[in-house]
Scaffold this active site. Structure first.
Site, short mmCIF file in Angstrom:
data_model
loop_
_atom_site.label_atom_id
_atom_site.label_comp_id
_atom_site.label_asym_id
_atom_site.label_seq_id
_atom_site.Cartn_x
_atom_site.Cartn_y
_atom_site.Cartn_z
N ASN A 120 -9.02 33.94 -14.12
CA ASN A 120 -9.51 35.28 -14.06
C ASN A 120 -8.58 35.93 -12.96
OD1 ASN A 120 -10.82 37.54 -13.43
ND2 ASN A 120 -12.67 36.60 -12.48
N LYS A 146 -8.44 38.95 -11.89
CA LYS A 146 -9.10 40.11 -11.44
C LYS A 146 -8.29 41.25 -11.33
CE LYS A 146 -11.59 36.67 -8.44
NZ LYS A 146 -12.42 36.35 -7.56
N HIS A 177 -19.72 38.22 -14.22
CA HIS A 177 -19.02 37.77 -13.02
C HIS A 177 -19.94 38.31 -11.82
CE1 HIS A 177 -15.97 36.92 -9.91
NE2 HIS A 177 -15.43 36.04 -10.79
N GLU A 233 -18.93 39.41 -9.16
CA GLU A 233 -18.15 40.71 -8.66
C GLU A 233 -18.87 41.82 -9.24
OE1 GLU A 233 -14.22 39.25 -8.53
OE2 GLU A 233 -14.74 37.92 -6.82
N GLU A 238 -20.76 29.60 -11.07
CA GLU A 238 -19.84 30.01 -10.08
C GLU A 238 -20.86 30.35 -9.06
OE1 GLU A 238 -15.78 31.49 -11.35
OE2 GLU A 238 -17.32 33.32 -11.39
N GLY A 249 -13.75 32.71 -3.88
CA GLY A 249 -12.53 33.46 -3.29
C GLY A 249 -12.80 33.01 -1.62
N SER A 301 -13.16 28.73 -5.54
CA SER A 301 -12.33 28.13 -5.05
C SER A 301 -11.60 26.51 -5.54
CB SER A 301 -12.58 28.00 -3.49
OG SER A 301 -12.71 29.09 -3.08
C1 PEP Z 1 -13.57 33.81 -9.80
O1 PEP Z 1 -13.11 34.77 -9.66
O2 PEP Z 1 -14.17 33.54 -10.92
C2 PEP Z 1 -13.20 32.67 -8.90
C3 PEP Z 1 -13.78 31.32 -9.33
O3 PEP Z 1 -12.49 33.08 -8.01
P1 PEP Z 1 -11.53 31.77 -6.88
O4 PEP Z 1 -11.30 30.77 -7.87
O5 PEP Z 1 -10.60 32.64 -6.25
O6 PEP Z 1 -12.73 31.45 -6.04
#
Ligand code: PEP
Length: 245
Positions: free
Chosen positions: A9, A11, A94, A96, A165, A171, A209
């Site tokens: 992803n 972003k 997601h 976000e 998630e 992040g 992460s």
């Molecule tokens: C994501 O945006 O779905 C995500 C898991 O980000 P990160 O791997 O940076 O934590």
């Protein structure tokens, strides 16, 4: 036997030059035994399609409209349009999007339904905040989020990909331990199995992460079928290492 799926992803990151560089570097590192996909910002979708066509790597949107086809929905992109560019997947729900765009469970479920109707596989994201985990509400939150998609899709829920998630891990550099993640994944699969026997074959991804040094342990868990990768998807060598984990 479920085949591992790793989805990057990106972003709101990149440029035409960076897309070209990242994908050329990545393709030189493949192929992989897992399924691999990337979700770029939409302006780069045509470029990604041109670069990835025939490579075996799939692509998708980071979001999709709940409205189908065409219409007066300024700023929205429909599943039909994603399909037009050869997309396989669309991420929906997601954290976000839920946080910055006030998307609720019903809207996320409607987006998943609109995607499936056009042959796009929705990647339905669920996850609890740190406060929700600390209050012992993890299961209630993720089951409520997934439950909305199950009610909206019925037995077709078996055609989606689910991504767990934890919001506190996205992040932040904090990762759920393999045991923490597996526990949630197992309960999500139980919830899915109550809706469709196809749940035994469904892929439930972990995101939050994931890095080259923790991916193998996470993906070794019985109910973790790959990852949704943010930051590490922007570096070809890291993403490659995760795809191999
Ligand atoms: C994501 O945006 O779905 C995500 C898991 O980000 P990160 O791997 O940076 O934590």
């Amino acid at each position: 036997m479920r085949k591992t799926l790793v989805v990057g992803n990106w972003k709101m990151n990149g440029s035409k030059a960076q897309t070209e560089a990242l994908l050329s570097e990545l393709l030189a590192l493949g192929p992989w035994s897992s399924d691999v996909a990337v979700c770029p910002p939409l302006p780069y979708l045509a470029q990604v399609q041109a670069l990835l066509q025939g490579s075996g790597v799939m692509w998708g949107g980071q979001d999709v409209s709940a409205h189908n086809g065409q219409g007066a929905y300024t700023g929205e992109v429909s599943a039909t349009m994603l399909k037009d560019f050869g997309a396989t997947y669309a991420i929906v729900g997601h954290s976000e999007r839920r946080t910055y765009h006030a998307e609720n469970d019903q809207l996320v479920a409607a987006k998943a339904k609109a995607a499936l109707a056009q042959g796009i596989v929705p990647i339905v994201c669920v996850g609890e905040t740190r406060a929700e985990r600390e209050a012992g509400h993890t299961d209630a939150v993720v089951q409520r989020q997934l439950g909305a998609a199950i009610r909206s899709l019925g037995a077709r829920i078996g055609e989606v990909v689910v991504a767990y998630e934890p919001v506190w891990a996205i992040g932040t550099g904090l990762t759920a331990t393999p045991e923490q993640a597996q526990a949630v994944h197992a309960r999500l699969r139980q919830q899915l199995l109550a809706a469709t026997p196809a749940a035994a074959q469904m892929r439930i991804l972990y995101g939050g992460s994931v890095k080259p040094d923790n991916a193998a342990q996470l993906f070794a868990q019985p109910d973790i079928d790959g990852g949704l990768i943010g930051g590490a998807a922007l570096k070809a060598s890291d993403f490659d290492a995760i795809c191999r984990a």
